[in-house]
Design a protein around this motif. Structure first.
Motif, PDB file in Angstrom:
ATOM      1  N   LEU A 156      -4.637   0.799  -6.799  1.00  0.00           N
ATOM      2  CA  LEU A 156      -5.667   0.894  -5.762  1.00  0.00           C
ATOM      3  C   LEU A 156      -6.632   2.045  -6.052  1.00  0.00           C
ATOM      4  N   ALA A 157      -6.108   3.159  -6.532  1.00  0.00           N
ATOM      5  CA  ALA A 157      -6.971   4.292  -6.875  1.00  0.00           C
ATOM      6  C   ALA A 157      -7.885   3.944  -8.043  1.00  0.00           C
ATOM      7  N   ALA A 172     -10.671   1.834  -6.779  1.00  0.00           N
ATOM      8  CA  ALA A 172     -11.626   2.673  -6.053  1.00  0.00           C
ATOM      9  C   ALA A 172     -12.501   3.470  -7.016  1.00  0.00           C
ATOM     10  N   GLN A 218      -8.657   7.127  -0.581  1.00  0.00           N
ATOM     11  CA  GLN A 218      -8.783   5.741  -0.127  1.00  0.00           C
ATOM     12  C   GLN A 218      -7.516   4.940  -0.385  1.00  0.00           C
ATOM     13  N   SER A 219      -6.833   5.250  -1.471  1.00  0.00           N
ATOM     14  CA  SER A 219      -5.677   4.438  -1.869  1.00  0.00           C
ATOM     15  C   SER A 219      -4.459   4.677  -1.000  1.00  0.00           C
ATOM     16  N   CYS A 233      -4.053  -0.963 -14.704  1.00  0.00           N
ATOM     17  CA  CYS A 233      -5.157   0.004 -14.625  1.00  0.00           C
ATOM     18  C   CYS A 233      -6.039  -0.061 -15.865  1.00  0.00           C
ATOM     19  N   SER A 235     -11.234   8.436  -4.457  1.00  0.00           N
ATOM     20  CA  SER A 235     -10.466   7.248  -4.847  1.00  0.00           C
ATOM     21  C   SER A 235      -9.011   7.370  -4.428  1.00  0.00           C
ATOM     22  N   TRP A 236      -8.444   8.564  -4.579  1.00  0.00           N
ATOM     23  CA  TRP A 236      -7.048   8.757  -4.191  1.00  0.00           C
ATOM     24  C   TRP A 236      -6.900   8.727  -2.677  1.00  0.00           C
ATOM     25  N   GLN A 245      -0.340   2.124  -5.345  1.00  0.00           N
ATOM     26  CA  GLN A 245      -1.360   3.146  -5.096  1.00  0.00           C
ATOM     27  C   GLN A 245      -2.093   3.517  -6.383  1.00  0.00           C
ATOM     28  N   ARG A 290       0.817  -1.215   0.000  1.00  0.00           N
ATOM     29  CA  ARG A 290       0.000   0.000   0.000  1.00  0.00           C
ATOM     30  C   ARG A 290       0.851   1.265   0.000  1.00  0.00           C
TER      31      ARG A 290
END
Length: 213
Positions: free
Chosen positions: A18-19, A22, A210-211, A72, A207-208, A15, A9
């Motif tokens: 992850l973004a 999200a 959260q990541s 992505c 989203s960012w 990241q 993470r």
């Protein structure tokens, strides 16, 4: 089958993925931690999956994808019905062309100097690779100043890099842009009002946030 994301993470490229997850509203995945500090990415068991020994790696029911930007795009296509603007459909060739152009801009004119600022001023001294070379820092700042002047022209005409919708091309800037911002990048960004507004807006997306929790 649940998606498996091998990564860390705290790692910038993880990241980025992850973004994206999200943004797509995908929560049904497993994050399998690979500890960079302990060189777990260089262990034979991981190298058997990712031959370069880098993070992240996506396992979709046995189908492996690596390189964060490729992951992505794969996810944006797989879950296109969840978010149709994150990556335009090939059915709209002009929108897709603008999107790919924006992705190329990020990789060609932002990623290298932004990462370079972070590496030279933070990673290099922290990891004991030597002292910061101010000449290299200034080279990166000069490149960013030149390139962001062009960003300013683009963003004076549209809200985001590929048009008026937020896409992966914008998201790609966040990991190393945010790391480099307090290391003299923000001062360059602030010279260009449309760039500054855009960079602030993309950082404020849920989203960012959260990541990087």
């Amino acid at each position: 089958m649940v998606l498996k994301l091998y990564g860390m993470r705290e790692a910038t490229c993880t990241q980025r993925v992850l973004a994206t997850l999200a943004e797509l509203g995908v929560t049904d995945f497993e994050l399998i931690k690979i500890n960079l500090y302990e060189q777990e990415q260089k262990q034979p068991s991981y190298l058997a999956l990712q031959p370069w020994g880098k993070l992240p790696l996506l396992d979709d029911d046995g189908y492996l994808v690596y390189e964060s930007r490729a992951i992505c795009k794969y996810l944006a296509l797989k879950f296109h019905e969840k978010n149709k603007t994150l990556m335009p459909s090939l059915d709209d060739l002009k929108a897709y062309g603008q999107f790919e152009q924006a992705c190329s801009i990020e990789l060609s004119y932002f990623e290298v100097p932004a990462f370079g600022l972070w590496f030279e001023q933070f990673i290099k001294p922290m990891r004991g690779f030597g002292a910061t070379d101010e000449a290299i820092v200034n080279q990166h700042l000069t490149s960013l100043d030149t390139n962001l002047a062009v960003y300013e022209k683009i963003l004076s005409k549209q809200k985001y890099l590929a048009g008026d919708e937020f896409t992966l091309a914008d998201l790609y800037h966040l990991p190393h842009g945010v790391k480099a911002a307090p290391l003299k990048l923000q001062a360059v960004i602030d010279k260009y009002p449309h760039v500054a507004d855009w960079f602030q807006r993309i950082q404020e997306r849920d989203s960012w946030k959260q990541s990087v929790v």
